[in-house]
Write a protein that holds these residues in place. Structure first.
Motif: not given
Length: 126
Positions: A1-10, A26-29, A76-80, A94-100
């Motif tokens: 499982q991968v949990q994703l949390v976005e930030s920085g909007g405004g 949860g996992r390395t991306i 940092k396991n982070t996408v920008y 805006y949504y972040c998404a991931a798939d392997r």
């Protein structure tokens, strides 16, 4: 499982900039396709950008190419998503998404992604 949390909007004025972050846990991306989608009120969710080490890239929707830039910091396991020259029509959640396991032709298809963040609101208005 991968949990994703976005930030920085405004709220930002037209022509301004914002940088969105998507922190994964949860996992390395490193082996995942990481993408950004957005959804404006009354509209379908649309592809913005994606990055995949396996397929190359980055990839951008035509409407944001030259203005937005996706990057990833696997340590940092982070996408920008750096968003410049923002326009009122960029207003959306805006949504972040991931798939392997995505193939190249599926990266812009939101239905193919297994993991999603909760979204962050971006409003471009004077």
């Amino acid at each position: 499982q991968v949990q994703l949390v976005e930030s920085g909007g405004g709220l930002v004025q037209p022509g301004g900039s914002l940088r969105l972050s998507c922190a994964a846990s949860g996992r390395t991306i490193g082996g995942y396709v990481m993408a950004w989608f957005r959804q404006a009120p009354g509209k379908e969710r649309e592809f913005v950008s994606a990055h995949s080490k396996r397929h190359g890239g980055p990839f951008y929707a035509g409407s944001v190419k030259g203005r937005f830039a996706i990057s990833r910091d696997d340590a940092k396991n982070t996408v920008y998503l750096q968003m410049n020259s923002l326009k009122p029509e960029d207003t959306a959640v805006y949504y972040c998404a991931a798939d392997r396991n995505l193939i190249l032709s599926s990266m812009s298809n939101s239905e193919q992604y297994d993991y999603w963040g909760q979204g962050t609101q971006v409003t471009v208005s004077s």
